[in-house]
Design a protein around this motif. Structure first.
Motif, PDB file in Angstrom:
ATOM      1  N   GLY A  27       0.712  -1.226  -0.344  1.00  0.00           N
ATOM      2  CA  GLY A  27      -0.232   0.053  -0.252  1.00  0.00           C
ATOM      3  C   GLY A  27       0.650   1.274  -0.247  1.00  0.00           C
ATOM      4  O   GLY A  27       2.001   1.644   0.336  1.00  0.00           O
ATOM      5  N   ASN A  28       0.288   2.291  -0.372  1.00  0.00           N
ATOM      6  CA  ASN A  28       1.240   3.399  -0.086  1.00  0.00           C
ATOM      7  C   ASN A  28       0.009   4.850  -1.213  1.00  0.00           C
ATOM      8  O   ASN A  28      -1.002   3.955  -1.512  1.00  0.00           O
ATOM      9  N   ASP A 212      13.429   2.719  -5.560  1.00  0.00           N
ATOM     10  CA  ASP A 212      12.845   2.310  -4.138  1.00  0.00           C
ATOM     11  C   ASP A 212      14.037   3.035  -2.829  1.00  0.00           C
ATOM     12  O   ASP A 212      14.980   2.690  -2.781  1.00  0.00           O
ATOM     13  N   ALA A 213      14.482   4.546  -3.155  1.00  0.00           N
ATOM     14  CA  ALA A 213      15.046   4.720  -2.017  1.00  0.00           C
ATOM     15  C   ALA A 213      15.383   4.067  -1.095  1.00  0.00           C
ATOM     16  O   ALA A 213      16.321   4.112  -0.458  1.00  0.00           O
ATOM     17  N   THR A 218       9.637   5.935  -2.454  1.00  0.00           N
ATOM     18  CA  THR A 218      10.044   5.156  -3.602  1.00  0.00           C
ATOM     19  C   THR A 218       9.624   6.687  -4.740  1.00  0.00           C
ATOM     20  O   THR A 218       8.678   7.133  -4.575  1.00  0.00           O
ATOM     21  N   THR A 219      10.176   6.776  -5.701  1.00  0.00           N
ATOM     22  CA  THR A 219      10.457   7.944  -6.326  1.00  0.00           C
ATOM     23  C   THR A 219       9.953   7.477  -7.186  1.00  0.00           C
ATOM     24  O   THR A 219      10.544   6.396  -8.170  1.00  0.00           O
ATOM     25  N   ARG A 244       6.417   8.645  -3.534  1.00  0.00           N
ATOM     26  CA  ARG A 244       5.255   8.100  -2.270  1.00  0.00           C
ATOM     27  C   ARG A 244       6.175   7.325  -1.729  1.00  0.00           C
ATOM     28  O   ARG A 244       6.779   7.379  -1.137  1.00  0.00           O
ATOM     29  N   TYR A 245       4.974   7.199  -0.771  1.00  0.00           N
ATOM     30  CA  TYR A 245       5.083   6.451   1.236  1.00  0.00           C
ATOM     31  C   TYR A 245       4.697   5.576   0.788  1.00  0.00           C
ATOM     32  O   TYR A 245       3.382   4.900   0.960  1.00  0.00           O
ATOM     33  N   ASN A 246       5.410   4.526   1.205  1.00  0.00           N
ATOM     34  CA  ASN A 246       4.806   3.169   1.521  1.00  0.00           C
ATOM     35  C   ASN A 246       4.530   2.731   2.907  1.00  0.00           C
ATOM     36  O   ASN A 246       5.125   2.529   3.821  1.00  0.00           O
TER      37      ASN A 246
END
Length: 247
Positions: A27-28, A212-213, A218-219, A244-246
């Motif tokens: 989910g994000n 996935d930094a 995630t960018t 994104r924030y996962n």
């Protein structure tokens, strides 16, 4: 219109078994900016760049997979110009095979326009170490409600598409590539006459590169494409920049 959309989405989710073995999930929440190409804006005359927020998630079970997202679009223009869009999909395994019964429902709603698209058909899942491809095809039902005409309601030919993901590591960093694609075919003339898309065949999708930094961040950049879709004829393209924030 909204009641039909909600009932269709609920039917997809309600068809899942009450008890199942959970295999994985994600989910994000993300902030995104869609930047149409100048050629697209010059030719269509109405496509405008916009920012949107998205809530996305999915899960795998021993019986199959579910996926969905909800978008809040045009957030840069305030509440009067907001649009919403959502999609829900379900893929139900046929016995102990990689074939699935497949259903998806997509809806969008804005000031002066609403559309609902439901597909019921079949899917096959190819997968390996760090990758999967899931082609599908099905019958297509469409409901549109534009303010400038009577819209369209009914069977609208068929649709096929796929989702593909490939994960890899480089320079000790995690990257992945994704592609979703949808093509409609044999669309009814009653639909194309009122949609502004004219042709009975369309194409719609995005090709994306993700980094996935961290575990939670995630960018990515997405190349968005469409043909005889989104209310106009010919090609359209844009880039989408996402953060994104996962969960």
């Amino acid at each position: 219109m909204k009641k039909i959309a909600l009932l269709s989405a609920a039917a997809l989710l309600a068809s899942a078994p009450a008890s199942a073995e959970y295999l994985y999930g994600f989910g994000n929440i993300s902030v995104n900016y869609l930047d149409w190409s100048k050629n697209t804006q010059d030719r269509t005359g109405f496509q405008e760049d916009f920012a949107y927020l998205e809530l996305e998630g999915g899960a795998g079970f021993d019986w199959g997979e579910v996926y969905g997202f909800f978008d809040l679009e045009n957030v840069q223009d305030g509440s009067d110009e907001l649009r919403t869009a959502y999609k829900g999909t379900i893929a139900y395994k046929i016995a102990d095979t990689d074939f699935r019964l497949y259903g998806q429902h997509y809806a969008t709603d804005s000031k002066g326009f609403a559309a609902n698209n439901t597909v019921l058909g079949g899917q096959y899942r190819f997968q390996g170490d760090g990758w999967f491809v899931t082609p599908w095809v099905g019958a297509h039902m469409t409901i549109t409600n534009p303010s400038w005409n009577d819209g369209f309601t009914g069977f609208n030919g068929g649709m096929f598409g796929w989702t593909a993901v490939y994960n890899f590591t480089a320079w000790d960093q995690k990257f992945w590539i994704s592609n979703w694609h949808e093509s409609e075919f044999a669309r009814k003339s009653d639909y194309t006459d009122v949609s502004g898309e004219t042709d009975d065949v369309s194409m719609n999708g995005a090709l994306a590169f993700w980094w996935d930094a961290t575990e939670h961040v995630t960018t990515g950049i997405q190349y968005r494409y469409a043909y005889n879709k989104l209310g106009t004829v010919g090609n359209q393209n844009a880039f989408i920049y996402s953060l994104r924030y996962n969960f």
